[in-house]
Design a protein around this motif. Structure first.
Motif, short mmCIF file in Angstrom:
data_model
loop_
_atom_site.label_atom_id
_atom_site.label_comp_id
_atom_site.label_asym_id
_atom_site.label_seq_id
_atom_site.Cartn_x
_atom_site.Cartn_y
_atom_site.Cartn_z
N LYS A 135 21.29 3.34 -9.98
CA LYS A 135 22.19 2.73 -9.20
C LYS A 135 21.70 2.74 -7.58
O LYS A 135 20.81 3.48 -7.41
N VAL A 136 22.13 1.60 -7.03
CA VAL A 136 21.84 1.70 -5.30
C VAL A 136 22.00 3.07 -4.67
O VAL A 136 23.26 3.48 -4.86
N GLY A 137 21.21 3.47 -3.90
CA GLY A 137 21.29 4.65 -3.21
C GLY A 137 20.47 5.86 -3.84
O GLY A 137 20.40 7.22 -3.27
N GLU A 138 20.35 5.81 -5.36
CA GLU A 138 19.86 6.95 -5.90
C GLU A 138 18.32 7.32 -5.45
O GLU A 138 17.58 6.44 -5.21
N LYS A 139 17.84 8.62 -5.42
CA LYS A 139 16.41 8.87 -5.25
C LYS A 139 15.91 8.79 -6.70
O LYS A 139 16.24 9.48 -7.60
N VAL A 140 14.62 8.35 -6.83
CA VAL A 140 14.08 8.11 -8.10
C VAL A 140 12.40 8.63 -7.81
O VAL A 140 11.87 8.67 -6.72
N VAL A 141 11.81 8.84 -8.95
CA VAL A 141 10.21 8.80 -8.98
C VAL A 141 9.76 7.54 -9.62
O VAL A 141 10.45 7.33 -10.76
N VAL A 142 8.91 6.96 -8.68
CA VAL A 142 8.45 5.76 -9.43
C VAL A 142 6.86 5.89 -9.70
O VAL A 142 6.21 6.72 -9.04
N GLY A 143 6.38 5.66 -10.98
CA GLY A 143 5.16 5.81 -11.54
C GLY A 143 4.51 4.41 -11.61
O GLY A 143 5.13 3.51 -12.20
N VAL A 144 3.29 4.55 -11.38
CA VAL A 144 2.27 3.16 -11.56
C VAL A 144 1.33 3.68 -12.65
O VAL A 144 0.70 4.88 -12.49
N PRO A 145 1.32 2.96 -13.95
CA PRO A 145 0.55 3.38 -15.00
C PRO A 145 -1.02 3.75 -14.60
O PRO A 145 -1.57 2.97 -13.59
N ASP A 146 -1.72 4.65 -15.41
CA ASP A 146 -2.99 5.03 -15.07
C ASP A 146 -3.93 3.70 -15.36
O ASP A 146 -3.88 3.04 -16.14
N GLY A 147 -4.91 3.43 -14.10
CA GLY A 147 -5.83 2.28 -14.43
C GLY A 147 -5.38 1.06 -13.81
O GLY A 147 -6.07 0.22 -13.69
N ALA A 148 -4.08 1.08 -13.51
CA ALA A 148 -3.60 -0.14 -12.85
C ALA A 148 -4.03 -0.42 -11.40
O ALA A 148 -4.46 -1.36 -10.96
N VAL A 149 -4.26 0.58 -10.64
CA VAL A 149 -4.91 0.60 -9.40
C VAL A 149 -6.37 0.29 -9.06
O VAL A 149 -6.92 -0.54 -8.83
N SER A 150 -7.10 1.08 -10.28
CA SER A 150 -8.58 0.79 -10.33
C SER A 150 -8.69 -0.51 -10.93
O SER A 150 -9.80 -1.34 -10.38
N HIS A 151 -8.01 -1.17 -11.77
CA HIS A 151 -8.16 -2.56 -12.37
C HIS A 151 -7.91 -3.51 -11.23
O HIS A 151 -8.77 -4.46 -10.96
N SER A 152 -6.81 -3.44 -10.53
CA SER A 152 -6.78 -4.19 -9.17
C SER A 152 -7.98 -4.16 -8.24
O SER A 152 -8.01 -5.18 -7.52
N VAL A 153 -8.65 -3.02 -8.03
CA VAL A 153 -9.62 -3.04 -7.05
C VAL A 153 -10.85 -3.67 -7.51
O VAL A 153 -11.43 -4.48 -6.95
N LEU A 154 -10.95 -3.51 -8.85
CA LEU A 154 -12.10 -4.31 -9.47
C LEU A 154 -11.68 -6.01 -9.44
O LEU A 154 -12.89 -6.52 -9.07
#
Length: 143
Positions: free
Chosen positions: A59-78
């Protein structure tokens, strides 16, 4: 998986809009941290807003942990950095090789062609990747 803490600011169907107060994984000042957040502070100040999958129904206002899958950042860099650079250089080399009499002009034209080709390819690849669950940031847990 790269993770960061965020606060849910709005909901849009299966997605949540979150505000991350820090960039990256938060290990910038620890041994082994990449310092990516320190570099991002040069260009982007203040909180960052992201649209992420909301499988937990937070819900709005909750604190959460957001994850980006492994390889997503390196793929975007490439796709966004190395592909354009490679095609720009290859275009310049090919242009210079095809027209040795006008080497500089041909290299510039080839580089321009390679850069434009890279731009179209990167747009197409990124548009495809946005739809792929392999690259979607997701809410991993409530805090």
């Amino acid at each position: 998986m790269i993770e960061t803490q965020a606060t849910v600011t709005a909901l849009e169907g299966d997605y949540a809009l979150v505000e991350a107060s820090q960039g990256g994984c938060g290990r910038c000042h620890e041994p082994g941290g990449c310092g990516g957040n320190n570099a991002s502070q040069l260009f982007c100040h203040g909180p960052r807003h992201f649209r992420v999958l909301n499988p937990l129904g937070v819900k709005v206002g909750e604190k959460v942990v957001v994850g980006v899958p492994d390889g997503a950042v390196s793929h975007s860099v490439l796709v966004l950095y190395l592909l354009p650079l490679a095609l720009l250089v290859l275009g310049a080399v090919a242009g210079a090789a095809l027209m040795p009499g006008a080497r500089d002009a041909a290299a510039a034209a080839g580089a321009l062609f390679g850069g434009l080709l890279a731009w179209f390819l990167a747009r197409r690849l990124q548009a495809r990747d946005v739809q792929s669950p392999r690259f979607q940031p997701v809410i991993r847990q409530r805090l």
